[in-house]
Design an enzyme around this catalytic site. Structure first.
Site, PDB file in Angstrom:
ATOM      1  N   TYR A 343       0.854  -1.190   0.000  1.00 31.72           N
ATOM      2  CA  TYR A 343       0.000   0.000   0.000  1.00 31.72           C
ATOM      3  C   TYR A 343       0.890   1.240   0.000  1.00 31.72           C
ATOM      4  O   TYR A 343       1.784   1.383   0.851  1.00 31.72           O
ATOM      5  CB  TYR A 343      -0.896  -0.031   1.239  1.00 31.72           C
ATOM      6  N   CYS A 344       0.661   2.153  -0.944  1.00 29.69           N
ATOM      7  CA  CYS A 344       1.371   3.433  -1.002  1.00 29.69           C
ATOM      8  C   CYS A 344       2.879   3.166  -1.082  1.00 29.69           C
ATOM      9  O   CYS A 344       3.334   2.438  -1.953  1.00 29.69           O
ATOM     10  CB  CYS A 344       0.965   4.288   0.188  1.00 29.69           C
ATOM     11  N   LEU A 345       3.676   3.745  -0.194  1.00 31.44           N
ATOM     12  CA  LEU A 345       5.124   3.515  -0.223  1.00 31.44           C
ATOM     13  C   LEU A 345       5.464   2.053   0.031  1.00 31.44           C
ATOM     14  O   LEU A 345       6.513   1.566  -0.408  1.00 31.44           O
ATOM     15  CB  LEU A 345       5.824   4.385   0.822  1.00 31.44           C
ATOM     16  N   GLY A 347       3.929  -0.324  -1.338  1.00 27.63           N
ATOM     17  CA  GLY A 347       3.895  -0.897  -2.679  1.00 27.63           C
ATOM     18  C   GLY A 347       5.150  -0.571  -3.470  1.00 27.63           C
ATOM     19  O   GLY A 347       5.627  -1.386  -4.271  1.00 27.63           O
ATOM     20  N   PHE A 371      -1.656  -1.182  -3.952  1.00 26.10           N
ATOM     21  CA  PHE A 371      -2.737  -0.239  -3.666  1.00 26.10           C
ATOM     22  C   PHE A 371      -2.188   1.181  -3.718  1.00 26.10           C
ATOM     23  O   PHE A 371      -1.327   1.550  -2.912  1.00 26.10           O
ATOM     24  CB  PHE A 371      -3.310  -0.463  -2.258  1.00 26.10           C
TER      25      PHE A 371
END
Length: 606
Positions: A343-345, A347, A371
């Protein structure tokens, strides 16, 4: 003054990567032994950094030099553009005439006169019915007319860099938001009506809130405690901490079904946030939903770094974070590949880890899900307004003195992006209308900010944001450059329509750099609300499309036009995809030896 060890380890290379820099395994060259960061041949570099760190403390970490450069670039080019000056004069005249016509019609009693200007879709400051009354309608329209003119004035001008133009536009939005008539009791009809109805009690209560908030700000005390408690109301999906090091705790969640998919799911959240954004209240918890759908779920809970952890690097987060977590999962569930989810960083670092694994022949991943995560940062949304050489240097010097980026610094940056809603509208509600902040799982999580280690954040800003090395093929891990195209596992990619942190077209760019089997889902909502979108949420929708491995690239606008929206949550589509890419159901595995009950202790660190 900072500890010498911290100073030595917060170096970040500002030059193009040489062959030597590429061998150190990080996005920038390591500092020479015994030298302070940025010292180079300059014998008084530490004095310079101390001065900049002190100035950064007074400016909230914002570089005045970047501000002056942006205004100078815009003003000088505008001064040399008579055509744009004429255009802006015409815009001002047209706006004034529109306002005059509207004022005459309303003054003549025409209540149905169409307003010439409308607020932006995300601007909710003028939704109260009283804004349709005179004189408030004219105040609103005058403000919107001024806003419209500045939008034209800061539109990209030939000769002005796009970054400077956007930065000037952002700064003017901040000024206009402070001057909005919605911010002042005498010009806000809702405040006036509430004051009359409550005989001033709202102002008395607001003054009490203001005094309490000011006292907390002056003393550095924490904000008011939320009624929701982590471990009881939030992050309360049953599970156990099954692995721990100085960087993270690994949580294994207790199965709720007799059978589970053979391949476990490993969730890698961003270290910029507490992991329980994916485990909010039970009805909003993606982790609980996954467990209920028959998956064995593991999640990383990052430690909140201290000043003595300033030397933690991006490589540490990959090697001692993602890879050590993956090692633990494959020990607990032996013989099975893993569905890795970032998710975000989280990812971004997962993509780096996956590309490194592919290069090294490590085939333990069954799939990869991202994500709202970016691998290319050339169009990285409004955060780019805060990233240039001068700004990054300012942050580096501030972190050099502290050892970390304080949680309030990052939280303030995110609030500034939506100042009209997150700063000014909140102040009006609290201090003039006398209304307590509404407590929700999302607002509680949002207030639970984290710090970032100095070296890691510097490498992230320079290597990824400023120099965009990952997608450019200049990001080295363990002495060799990695390539996203090497990732061969199926990918599920999620973007959100209103994301101003990781714009969906930037997330979509993974399709440019990788040709494996890929499914892209575009969810309604923003960076957090679009991801935390459980089944049953009103007005939620999503688009989804599949690209077979090796298929040609499709531009984002063409993809958007070709895929109709579907009502509901994207969560079931994702769990169906995970099931399709799993090898079948097996008996639920035993829980590993417990170090502590979920959510563990790292998530409680402040």
């Amino acid at each position: 003054m900072a500890d010498p060890k911290v100073i030595k380890l917060t170096q970040a290379d500002t030059s193009e990567p040489s062959s030597a820099a590429a061998q150190d395994g990080t996005p920038g060259a390591a500092p020479a032994p015994g030298k302070a960061p940025g010292a180079g041949p300059h014998p008084y570099a530490d004095l310079d950094r101390m001065a900049r760190a002190g100035l950064a403390g007074m400016t909230g970490g914002l570089s005045p030099f970047s501000t002056l450069q942006a205004w100078g670039d815009w003003a000088m080019n505008l001064a040399a553009a008579p055509g744009r000056q004429i255009e802006l004069a015409e815009t001002a005249t047209r706006n004034a005439l529109s306002l005059s016509e509207y004022a005459l019609r309303r003054g003549a009693g025409d209540e149905d006169a169409p307003a010439p200007f409308t607020p932006k879709p995300y601007d909710h400051r003028f939704t109260y019915d009283g804004w349709s009354r005179l004189p408030f309608a004219m105040m609103e329209q005058g403000f919107l007319a001024c806003q419209d003119w500045w939008d034209h004035a800061t539109d990209h001008l030939h000769g002005v860099s796009a970054a400077d133009s956007d930065r000037v536009g952002f700064m003017m939005r901040q000024v206009l938001d402070m001057a909005s008539p919605s911010n002042f009791p005498a010009t806000n009809p809702e405040i006036l009506d509430e004051t009359v109805a409550r005989r001033g009690a709202n102002l008395a209560e607001g003054a009490e809130f203001f005094a309490r908030d000011m006292m907390r700000a002056l003393t550095g005390a924490e904000g008011e405690a939320s009624t929701l408690e982590v471990g009881r109301d939030l992050a309360c999906t049953p599970g156990e901490v099954v692995h721990r090091n100085e960087l993270f705790e690994l949580i294994q969640y207790s199965p709720t079904t007799d059978k589970v998919q053979a391949e476990p799911v490993l969730i890698v959240p961003a270290w910029i946030m507490k992991y329980y954004i994916l485990d909010l209240t039970p009805e909003h918890s993606l982790i609980r939903y996954l467990v209920g759908q028959g998956f064995t779920v593991f999640a990383i809970s990052w430690a909140n770094p201290r000043a003595d952890q300033a030397e933690l690097s991006l490589e540490d987060y990959r090697k001692e974070g993602v890879m050590e977590a993956l090692d633990a999962v494959t020990r607990i569930v032996p013989g099975q590949k893993v569905h890795a989810t970032g998710y975000c960083l989280g990812g971004t670092i997962l993509s780096i880890a996956a590309a490194t694994m592919a290069r090294n022949g490590d085939d333990r991943l069954a799939s990869m899900t991202l994500f709202a995560a970016q691998v290319d940062f050339s169009e990285a949304g409004e955060l780019l307004l805060f990233v240039d050489e001068s700004q990054v240097a300012f942050l580096e010097d501030m972190m050099w003195a502290r050892g970390y980026l304080d949680s309030s610094q990052m939280a303030g940056t995110f609030r500034a992006m939506r100042a009209e809603d997150l700063i000014h509208a909140r102040a009006v509600q609290r201090y003039f209308l006398g209304r307590e902040d509404m407590t929700s799982d999302m607002t509680t999580w949002n207030a639970d900010a984290t710090r970032m280690p100095a070296r890691m954040h510097s490498e992230y800003l320079r290597g990824l944001f400023l120099e965009n090395r990952l997608s450019a093929g200049r990001f080295a891990v363990e002495g060799e450059v990695i390539a996203l195209r090497d990732i061969a596992v199926p990918i599920f990619l999620v973007g959100t329509e209103k994301d101003h942190i990781a714009p969906w077209k930037s997330v979509y760019k993974m399709r440019l750099f990788n040709s494996s089997d890929l499914t892209f889902a575009l969810a309604s909502g923003g960076h957090n609300g679009g991801i935390v979108s459980p089944p049953g949420r009103p007005r939620a929708h999503f688009r989804i499309g599949h690209r077979p491995a090796g298929a040609q690239y499709e531009a984002p606008d063409a993809w958007f036009a070709a895929h109709a929206p579907q009502d509901g949550s994207w969560w079931p589509a994702w769990t169906d995809w995970l099931t399709d890419h799993s090898s079948g159901a097996v008996a639920s595995p035993k829980m590993a030896a417990s170090l502590a009950a979920a959510p563990g202790r790292y998530v409680l660190q402040h």
